[in-house]
Design an enzyme around this catalytic site. Structure first.
Site, PDB file in Angstrom:
ATOM      1  CD  GLN A 138      -3.299  -4.465   6.555  1.00  0.00           C
ATOM      2  OE1 GLN A 138      -3.231  -3.488   5.822  1.00  0.00           O
ATOM      3  NE2 GLN A 138      -3.855  -5.593   6.155  1.00  0.00           N
ATOM      4  CE  LYS A 151      -3.787  -2.400   2.220  1.00  0.00           C
ATOM      5  NZ  LYS A 151      -4.411  -2.816   3.479  1.00  0.00           N
ATOM      6  CG  ASP A 161     -10.074  -0.572   4.730  1.00  0.00           C
ATOM      7  OD1 ASP A 161      -9.850  -0.825   3.531  1.00  0.00           O
ATOM      8  OD2 ASP A 161      -9.334  -0.947   5.661  1.00  0.00           O
TER       9      ASP A 161
END
Ligand code: NAP
Length: 309
Positions: A96, A52, A119
């Site tokens: 994460q 990422k 997200d």
């Protein structure tokens, strides 16, 4: 028309567009920024966070990874999230997953400012998706929709079957397909006679997290098959069963001692499918491309006050 749905190629087109958008913002003095929280030292999470960060760098997005030891308490993480929520320079916040088991994942995700929730896991963003006015949408299903759209695969009126009902993939996927006017069925681990249901699918999304769950008996001729599953296959016997006839896969297996594979038995299903995503090179690259897309979108929403009501 090529049967393989090339997620890598589509992801490259998406990231090119994001790069242009970032460039435009930078020219106006705005630097989009993504902050990632990584708790503990799970090797897979390290790899994901690393890729990422590299993708951000490639596209001109500033990124910061906050590395915290596995034993970090929930309050310390909550304080960091609140600080990032307040920080005007931060556009996207990503935790994460999975977090170490002592941490309350859901509560921590809920602390993220919904406008920075790249997200798309915050209840406000999930609620908006359900109401058909999506803002920040979970990256994997958003990437699959983008692929179907760009490949001009019709959705309206078609029978779609989603295997899996997780908050990350299955549920938002089903919601997006329904809003695109598909007739959607969701299957899960208690579903009886899976093949009789998946056999009716014109679009089949496999997100069960079960290696090679879907074989030829699960699909009808002409089905569009999207394989979300991601598994590392290192057992030679299983490898022979699944890829014995593929020289290319065998070379990769011999070189690395393992290959990535999905929820779909590709060699068995591909001959029946009209279009099919490979693993790797299918859904995976789309997910990260959509994270970049969401980061840019979050920057625009918050800094330019884009009205998305
Ligand atoms: P998850 O949270 O474990 O959910 C799996 C879902 O599949 C559950 O709803 C489960 O049913 C259902 N299921 C399990 N076995 C089944 C079976 N035999 N038949 C029918 N349904 C079954 O997994 P996830 O986070 O959604 O991820 C799914 C897969 O996608 C994993 O392999 C993951 O690694 C992969 N993934 C890939 C990407 C990518 O970028 N490529 C992104 C995210 C996830 P219950 O609800 O009844 O337990």
């Amino acid at each position: 028309m090529e049967k393989k749905l090339d997620g890598k190629k589509i992801a490259a087109a998406i990231t090119e567009e994001v790069r242009d958008g970032v460039r435009e913002m930078l020219a106006r003095g705005i630097a989009p920024r993504l902050d990632v929280l990584l708790v503990g030292d799970d090797p897979a999470s390290e790899v994901y966070v690393g890729s990422k960060g590299r993708m951000c760098e490639k596209l001109g997005i500033a990124s910061t990874t906050h590395r915290l030891p596995a034993g970090t308490g929930a309050e310390e993480i909550a304080t960091l999230i609140r600080r990032l929520n307040e920080d005007e320079a931060v556009d996207g916040i990503l935790i994460q997953l999975p977090l170490p088991s002592h941490l309350p994942t859901r509560e921590l995700l809920e602390l993220i400012d919904p406008l920075k929730d790249v997200d798309g896991f915050h209840p406000e963003n999930i609620g908006r998706l359900q109401q058909g006015r999506p803002r920040l949408v979970p990256c994997t299903p958003a990437g699959i929709m983008e692929m179907l759209r760009r490949e001009e695969i019709p959705i309206e009126g078609r029978r779609a079957v989603v295997i899996g009902r997780s908050d990350i993939v299955g549920k938002p996927m089903a919601m997006l397909l329904m809003h695109a006017n598909a007739t959607v069925t969701i299957c899960h681990s208690r579903t009886r006679d899976l093949a009789s249901i998946t056999g009716q699918a014109e679009i089949l999304i496999a997100a069960a997290g079960s290696m090679s769950l879907i074989g030829a008996e699960h699909v009808s001729e002409g089905t569009v098959v999207v394989d979300v599953g991601m598994h590392r296959l290192s057992d030679p016997t299983r490898f022979e069963e699944l890829y014995g006839s593929s020289e290319k896969k065998r070379a990769a297996f011999e070189r690395r001692g393992s290959v990535l594979t999905g929820d779909v038995d590709y060699m068995a299903v591909a001959p029946k499918a009209s279009r099919i995503t490979p693993v790797p090179g299918g859904v995976g690259p789309l997910t990260i491309a959509m994270l970049m897309h969401n980061t840019l979108h979050a920057a625009r929403l918050r800094r330019e006050g884009v009205d998305d009501s």
